[in-house]
Write a protein that holds these residues in place. Sequence first.
Motif, PDB file in Angstrom:
ATOM      1  N   ALA A  17      13.657   0.073  -0.432  1.00 20.03           N
ATOM      2  CA  ALA A  17      12.987   1.370  -0.331  1.00 20.03           C
ATOM      3  C   ALA A  17      12.417   1.792  -1.677  1.00 20.03           C
ATOM      4  CB  ALA A  17      13.971   2.418   0.184  1.00 20.03           C
ATOM      5  N   MET A  18      13.165   1.575  -2.759  1.00 15.35           N
ATOM      6  CA  MET A  18      12.673   1.950  -4.085  1.00 15.35           C
ATOM      7  C   MET A  18      11.502   1.069  -4.513  1.00 15.35           C
ATOM      8  SD  MET A  18      16.132   3.055  -6.179  1.00 15.35           S
ATOM      9  CE  MET A  18      17.290   1.899  -5.461  1.00 15.35           C
ATOM     10  N   ILE A  19      11.561  -0.219  -4.169  1.00 15.98           N
ATOM     11  CA  ILE A  19      10.440  -1.110  -4.483  1.00 15.98           C
ATOM     12  C   ILE A  19       9.181  -0.651  -3.755  1.00 15.98           C
ATOM     13  CG2 ILE A  19       9.546  -3.447  -4.157  1.00 15.98           C
ATOM     14  CD1 ILE A  19      12.426  -4.463  -4.638  1.00 15.98           C
ATOM     15  N   ASN A  20       9.331  -0.251  -2.515  1.00 15.32           N
ATOM     16  CA  ASN A  20       8.177   0.217  -1.744  1.00 15.32           C
ATOM     17  C   ASN A  20       7.576   1.487  -2.333  1.00 15.32           C
ATOM     18  OD1 ASN A  20       7.869  -1.768   0.274  1.00 15.32           O
ATOM     19  ND2 ASN A  20       9.559  -0.905   1.465  1.00 15.32           N
ATOM     20  N   LEU A  21       8.413   2.337  -2.932  1.00 11.58           N
ATOM     21  CA  LEU A  21       7.891   3.526  -3.598  1.00 11.58           C
ATOM     22  C   LEU A  21       7.154   3.161  -4.884  1.00 11.58           C
ATOM     23  CD1 LEU A  21      10.883   6.044  -3.296  1.00 11.58           C
ATOM     24  CD2 LEU A  21       8.787   5.992  -1.932  1.00 11.58           C
ATOM     25  N   TYR A  22       7.647   2.141  -5.562  1.00 11.25           N
ATOM     26  CA  TYR A  22       7.106   1.756  -6.871  1.00 11.25           C
ATOM     27  C   TYR A  22       5.795   0.983  -6.755  1.00 11.25           C
ATOM     28  CZ  TYR A  22       7.009  -0.786 -11.368  1.00 11.25           C
ATOM     29  OH  TYR A  22       6.646  -1.331 -12.569  1.00 11.25           O
ATOM     30  N   LEU A  23       5.667   0.146  -5.731  1.00 12.63           N
ATOM     31  CA  LEU A  23       4.535  -0.764  -5.654  1.00 12.63           C
ATOM     32  C   LEU A  23       3.529  -0.323  -4.595  1.00 12.63           C
ATOM     33  CD1 LEU A  23       6.374  -4.183  -5.932  1.00 12.63           C
ATOM     34  CD2 LEU A  23       5.303  -2.840  -7.749  1.00 12.63           C
ATOM     35  N   PRO A  24       2.266  -0.225  -4.977  1.00 14.73           N
ATOM     36  CA  PRO A  24       1.226   0.080  -3.988  1.00 14.73           C
ATOM     37  C   PRO A  24       1.139  -1.023  -2.940  1.00 14.73           C
ATOM     38  CG  PRO A  24       0.408   0.320  -6.244  1.00 14.73           C
ATOM     39  CD  PRO A  24       1.744  -0.360  -6.338  1.00 14.73           C
ATOM     40  N   ASN A  25       0.593  -0.677  -1.792  1.00 15.70           N
ATOM     41  CA  ASN A  25       0.404  -1.671  -0.737  1.00 15.70           C
ATOM     42  C   ASN A  25      -0.582  -2.752  -1.194  1.00 15.70           C
ATOM     43  OD1 ASN A  25       2.107  -0.276   1.018  1.00 15.70           O
ATOM     44  ND2 ASN A  25       0.422   0.973   1.808  1.00 15.70           N
ATOM     45  N   GLU A  26      -0.466  -3.893  -0.587  1.00  8.37           N
ATOM     46  CA  GLU A  26      -1.395  -5.005  -0.834  1.00  8.37           C
ATOM     47  C   GLU A  26      -1.323  -5.531  -2.266  1.00  8.37           C
ATOM     48  OE1 GLU A  26      -3.002  -6.192   1.745  1.00  8.37           O
ATOM     49  OE2 GLU A  26      -2.312  -4.560   3.031  1.00  8.37           O
ATOM     50  N   ILE A  27      -0.192  -5.358  -2.940  1.00  8.16           N
ATOM     51  CA  ILE A  27      -0.066  -5.852  -4.310  1.00  8.16           C
ATOM     52  C   ILE A  27       0.848  -7.076  -4.317  1.00  8.16           C
ATOM     53  CG2 ILE A  27       1.965  -4.504  -5.013  1.00  8.16           C
ATOM     54  CD1 ILE A  27       0.449  -3.969  -7.672  1.00  8.16           C
ATOM     55  N   ASN A  28       0.605  -7.983  -5.240  1.00 10.47           N
ATOM     56  CA  ASN A  28       1.418  -9.188  -5.370  1.00 10.47           C
ATOM     57  C   ASN A  28       2.744  -8.837  -6.034  1.00 10.47           C
ATOM     58  OD1 ASN A  28       2.519 -11.711  -5.772  1.00 10.47           O
ATOM     59  ND2 ASN A  28       1.062 -12.319  -7.368  1.00 10.47           N
TER      60      ASN A  28
END
Length: 330
Positions: free
Chosen positions: A226-237
């Motif tokens: 969940a925290m990674i999803n908050l940190y990283l924009p969609n469609e990013i490597n």
Amino acid sequence: MEKVIEDYPLSSQVYVNDEVSWQARRTNDLMRCFVKRHMNKPFNIDQFRQFASKVDFVSGRSVTDMQIAEVDANGVSAQWLTTTTKLQPQRVILYFHGGGFCIHMPKTYNALVAQLCRKLNANALVPDYRLAPEHPFPAGVNDCYQSYCWLLQQGYKAENIIIAGDSAGGCLTLTTLQKIRDAGKRKPAAAVLLSPGTNCSIEDLMALEPNLESVDPMLNKQSLAAMINLYLPNEINQKDPLISPLYADYNGFPPLQCHVGSNELIFNHSASAMKKAVDAGVEARLHIWKDMPHVHPLFSWLPESKQAIDMMVEFMAKHLPDNNDEIANQ
């Protein structure tokens, strides 16, 4: 986990601590009862921040023997910790706090950093780098790099700077080292990593063996994802080296020291990153602590915390110049 330890004997012994203190055993029980139980709930960033704020209020300690000032470090809000003596040291610790890229517990981190400053005779800069989800990647990465540049602009020599960080801050330590090298700037004297998160790939996270999640007294896959999803924009490597430094080139890095608990869910983040550093010719040392919780040096009541801090200070002092003459405080 045992296979990694057998294949990768980077520490002078398998475990630093031969025994686990009763304080650590009790702390693990409390972590399972309160922290992990909270982590097992559906993740909500506002509730998580409220919980962290309460923990910081209860467990954080006030720093009374150092001056703490708010500074603007190249556009980055930061706390500048200085000794209250008439002479100011040339040594400085640049510390990147953890918190899953989305929280900060200032009392807790200031107390840890102040301990290091006292023992090392150093000042410290603790950036309040921008947090997700309001400021996703690459905001935090850029802020941490700019804070290092600010120290150089203030006249601090790179060879007198130590970079350190825990968990997400350990990740930011490694990404900052990449940016320093790639920009052609002088590298710091050394870096210290406490339970660093080096791989933000959710695919890799979910592939971890279930038994690793069960033995960790604090962390679970759900909350980390969940925290990674908050940190990283969609469609990013997610395996971009500036996101997951496990996949970075470690050539040209300064000496590294890493501390990690043997029962941590993300134990392999430390072991694999240190192996990659050694393979690149970097002086790197992995210290494995038996049955310690995530970032155990933060828990000042643990004998193992005091031991780890002493080891960190010894490592830092070893790689700083011997002629750290003090300069008059202006």
